[in-house]
Write an enzyme that holds these catalytic residues in place. Structure first.
Site, PDB file in Angstrom:
ATOM      1  N   ARG A 254      -6.850  10.399   2.192  1.00  0.00           N
ATOM      2  CA  ARG A 254      -6.622   9.313   1.156  1.00  0.00           C
ATOM      3  C   ARG A 254      -7.234   9.449   0.072  1.00  0.00           C
ATOM      4  O   ARG A 254      -6.751   8.922  -1.043  1.00  0.00           O
ATOM      5  CB  ARG A 254      -6.572   7.954   1.919  1.00  0.00           C
TER       6      ARG A 254
ATOM      7  N   ARG B 111       4.083   2.411   2.987  1.00  0.00           N
ATOM      8  CA  ARG B 111       4.766   1.383   3.546  1.00  0.00           C
ATOM      9  C   ARG B 111       6.085   1.262   3.189  1.00  0.00           C
ATOM     10  O   ARG B 111       6.925   0.846   4.240  1.00  0.00           O
ATOM     11  CB  ARG B 111       4.280  -0.064   3.056  1.00  0.00           C
TER      12      ARG B 111
ATOM     13  N   LYS C 211      -9.417   1.555  -5.373  1.00  0.00           N
ATOM     14  CA  LYS C 211      -9.885   0.910  -4.234  1.00  0.00           C
ATOM     15  C   LYS C 211     -10.542   2.303  -3.592  1.00  0.00           C
ATOM     16  O   LYS C 211     -10.460   3.396  -3.570  1.00  0.00           O
ATOM     17  CB  LYS C 211      -8.625   0.304  -2.861  1.00  0.00           C
ATOM     18  N   HIS C 212     -11.979   1.896  -2.563  1.00  0.00           N
ATOM     19  CA  HIS C 212     -12.265   0.499  -2.213  1.00  0.00           C
ATOM     20  C   HIS C 212     -13.607   0.590  -2.756  1.00  0.00           C
ATOM     21  O   HIS C 212     -14.681   1.131  -2.379  1.00  0.00           O
ATOM     22  CB  HIS C 212     -12.356   0.684  -0.770  1.00  0.00           C
TER      23      HIS C 212
ATOM     24  N   HIS D 231     -12.006  -1.242   9.436  1.00  0.00           N
ATOM     25  CA  HIS D 231     -11.237  -2.099  10.274  1.00  0.00           C
ATOM     26  C   HIS D 231     -11.815  -2.595  11.383  1.00  0.00           C
ATOM     27  O   HIS D 231     -11.500  -3.718  12.000  1.00  0.00           O
ATOM     28  CB  HIS D 231     -10.021  -1.198  10.544  1.00  0.00           C
TER      29      HIS D 231
ATOM     30  N   ASP E  31       0.903  -1.153   0.114  1.00  0.00           N
ATOM     31  CA  ASP E  31      -0.142   0.058   0.055  1.00  0.00           C
ATOM     32  C   ASP E  31       0.939   1.260   0.122  1.00  0.00           C
ATOM     33  O   ASP E  31       1.422   1.743   0.904  1.00  0.00           O
ATOM     34  CB  ASP E  31      -0.754   0.057   1.463  1.00  0.00           C
TER      35      ASP E  31
ATOM     36  N   ASP F 219     -10.177  -6.299   0.187  1.00  0.00           N
ATOM     37  CA  ASP F 219      -9.357  -5.717   1.027  1.00  0.00           C
ATOM     38  C   ASP F 219      -9.027  -6.765   2.277  1.00  0.00           C
ATOM     39  O   ASP F 219      -9.590  -7.769   2.054  1.00  0.00           O
ATOM     40  CB  ASP F 219     -10.520  -4.418   1.788  1.00  0.00           C
TER      41      ASP F 219
END
Length: 583
Positions: free
Chosen positions: A222, A161, A253-254, A266, A153, A339
């Site tokens: 984002r 990352r 995404k998403h 999450h 990501d 995801d």
């Protein structure tokens, strides 16, 4: 492990990306789009017959177990594919019953792996490239010799990352603030080129969600924009940058759109109450733009959208959404990946054993990071053996996955040359371009009385207070002092108490100017920042608020005389902020 093997894309990469970036700067977006699409179409046509033949012959030789393995992507702990580090071995054993990533690929014949800092995968560029080569060694050591997809990501901004010395780039909302598709494409080209040099052939970006809810806890900066048209244009531009320039796969995404949620998937199941017409107008356009641009992958969202599927199933498990809308209505026939299946939003209704089977029945191809891997793998095998899933259905997804690997050039050569990494990753040219992109994005929202720019030669003393991530206040103060001004730091954290606020107010009284760093002050758990800014403003001293994540903080302290938004706390963002402070 093959650390120094010559590869298909390393020759002259520095020159090629420089030429590509120059072209992006000079050519209008429509020109770049046409050129990229034409080149991609020519390449695909030339390789089409051979690719189709490889996919068919490989699939015909695969066992059911090998096919099911290709449907899965997960993380493996460790700096190397064959790690024997005790901590990593312990985590791999407790999670999968193996010592390392090579053994994980051997056991399950995985379709791919994903990298994170918390799984000890992304410590420095040379290490990452070596890890990627090791994962490919493990994949090609299997009987079918199918290369691995390697993902991360790397959205830019707050989600990256792979950190420094790789190039830090502005995130989506920062790029959206520029309104420049050229900037968005350039950022993706730089990011994708560096990922490709590290052996990361699939970036889970761009985020195509339209953030129409300022209280969205998981998307926010984002997203490119709350404007669907702008978000669509920027999404298409980044697909060009990642795929046409850098040669890696992108994943929008998403789907079907996570932009209007107040729940983080999450930790819970968000419910989107958009009507079908609202979804068509707000959420759909960026995904359709990505599809029209030739996006190689779509990532699903663990959200419930009753107007698209009244069953209450999350979109990841919804056949009306994944097959009916995405594939049939929108014309998408590439890879669909979930995801993370460890997220609560997809686990609550059915449980970990049923989720992977239902996702495949819905039309998904790849299953990302199931929390109980062996349970998920065997659940899919059992579903085929029981007839709930047919092997023909499995074959459909495996063919898409194999085709993606062929189209990325991985079948010909999946390796990278570690010795080339320093000439590609974090180069001075990339960093200079990234700083320029970030400078375009930093937004001066309010400047009452022409408080800015400050003049370091005036000898003003500056207090830097507030809070942020990873020493933000100290970093801002350091950059101020680099410009010849005097700066003191009083960090009050992200939710200061009364004593901390009083201390900051007292310190402000002894300084000429106060810069207060603001981080998600709109959230209730960070509400102390609101009172801090109000009390600092009430001193009558000049106060400048710098929002280092969401730009919405000013709504909670509108009286502040000067306010600028950086959309991120990265080094390039803070450098741009201080440039605005001092002109």
């Amino acid at each position: 492990m093959r650390d120094t093997i010559q590869t298909r894309r390393r020759t002259g990469i520095g020159a090629s990306i420089a030429v590509a970036l120059l072209g992006l700067c000079l050519a209008p977006a429509s020109t770049a789009s046409t050129a990229g699409t034409t080149a991609a179409a020519t390449t695909t046509a030339a390789a089409g017959d051979r690719g189709t033949g490889w996919v068919r012959s490989t699939l015909a030789r695969m066992t059911l177990e090998e096919k099911v393995g290709q449907l899965f992507m997960t993380q493996a702990y460790g700096e190397t594919a064959d790690t024997q580090a005790p901590a990593d071995v312990a985590l791999n054993q407790s999670t999968y019953g193996v010592d390392n990533g090579a053994e994980l690929i051997e056991r399950y014949k995985l379709g791919g792996v994903i990298y994170f800092a918390w799984s000890n995968n992304v410590n420095n560029p040379d290490q990452i490239a070596g890890l990627s080569n090791g994962m490919q060694d493990a994949a090609l050591d299997q009987k079918r010799k199918i290369p691995a997809l390697v993902a991360a990501d790397q959205e830019g901004g707050i989600v990256a990352r792979v950190g420094p010395p790789a190039t830090e780039l502005p995130g989506n909302m920062a790029l959206g603030a520029t309104r420049s598709t050229e900037d968005a494409q350039t950022a993706a080209a730089i990011s994708g080129t560096e990922l490709e040099a590290l052996g990361i052939n699939w970036n889970f970006a761009p985020v195509a969600d339209v953030n129409v809810n300022p209280a969205n806890p998981v998307i926010g900066v984002r997203s490119f924009s709350s404007d669907p048209t702008l978000a669509a244009d920027m999404t298409a531009a980044q697909v060009r940058g990642y795929q046409d320039t850098a040669g890696i796969a992108a994943a929008a995404k998403h789907f079907p759109g996570h932009g209007d949620t107040a729940t983080d998937s999450h930790t819970g199941i968000p419910i989107i109450d958009h009507t079908r017409e609202e979804w068509e107008t707000i959420d759909k356009p960026p995904f359709q733009a990505a599809i029209d641009q030739g996006i190689r992958a779509i990532m699903t969202a663990h959200i419930v959208v009753p107007s698209l599927d009244p069953s209450g199933d999350p979109a990841t498990l919804s056949k009306p959404i994944m097959t009916g809308i995405l594939r049939q209505e929108m014309g998408y026939d590439g890879v669909v990946i979930t995801d993370s299946l460890a997220m609560q939003g997809v686990r609550d209704k059915y449980g970990d054993e049923r989720v992977p089977v239902l996702a495949l029945k819905a039309g998904v191809d790849m299953l990302l990071m199931p929390p109980k891997f062996d349970l998920a793998y065997n659940a899919v095998l059992d579903a085929v053996k029981s007839g709930e899933l047919t092997e023909k259905r499995i074959n459909t997804s495996v063919k898409r996955i194999l085709r993606l690997k062929w189209d990325l050039g991985l079948v010909k050569d999946p390796y990278v040359d570690v010795s080339d990494v320093p000439s590609v990753v974090g180069t001075p040219e990339h960093k200079a371009a990234a700083q320029e992109l970030t400078d375009h994005s930093t937004t001066l929202v309010k400047n009452d009385g022409d408080l800015l720019p400050l003049a370091p030669e005036d000898g003003q003393s500056v207090l830097v207070t507030g809070g942020g991530i990873a020493g933000t206040t100290a970093k801002v103060a350091d950059k101020i002092e680099q410009r010849g001004a005097s700066a003191d730091v009083l960090d009050t954290g992200t939710n200061p108490n009364e004593a901390q606020i009083n201390a900051a107010v007292a310190a402000a009284q002894t300084h000429d100017v106060t810069v207060v760093v603001s981080y998600r002050a709109w959230q209730g758990s960070y509400a102390g920042q609101r009172e801090l800014v109000r009390r600092l403003t009430a001193t009558g001293k000049p106060v400048i608020a710098v929002a280092v994540r969401d730009p919405y903080d000013i709504a909670y302290y509108p009286e502040v005389p000067a306010y600028l938004a950086t959309y991120s706390w990265t080094g390039v963002s803070l450098e741009s902020a201080v440039k605005v402070l001092y002109g």
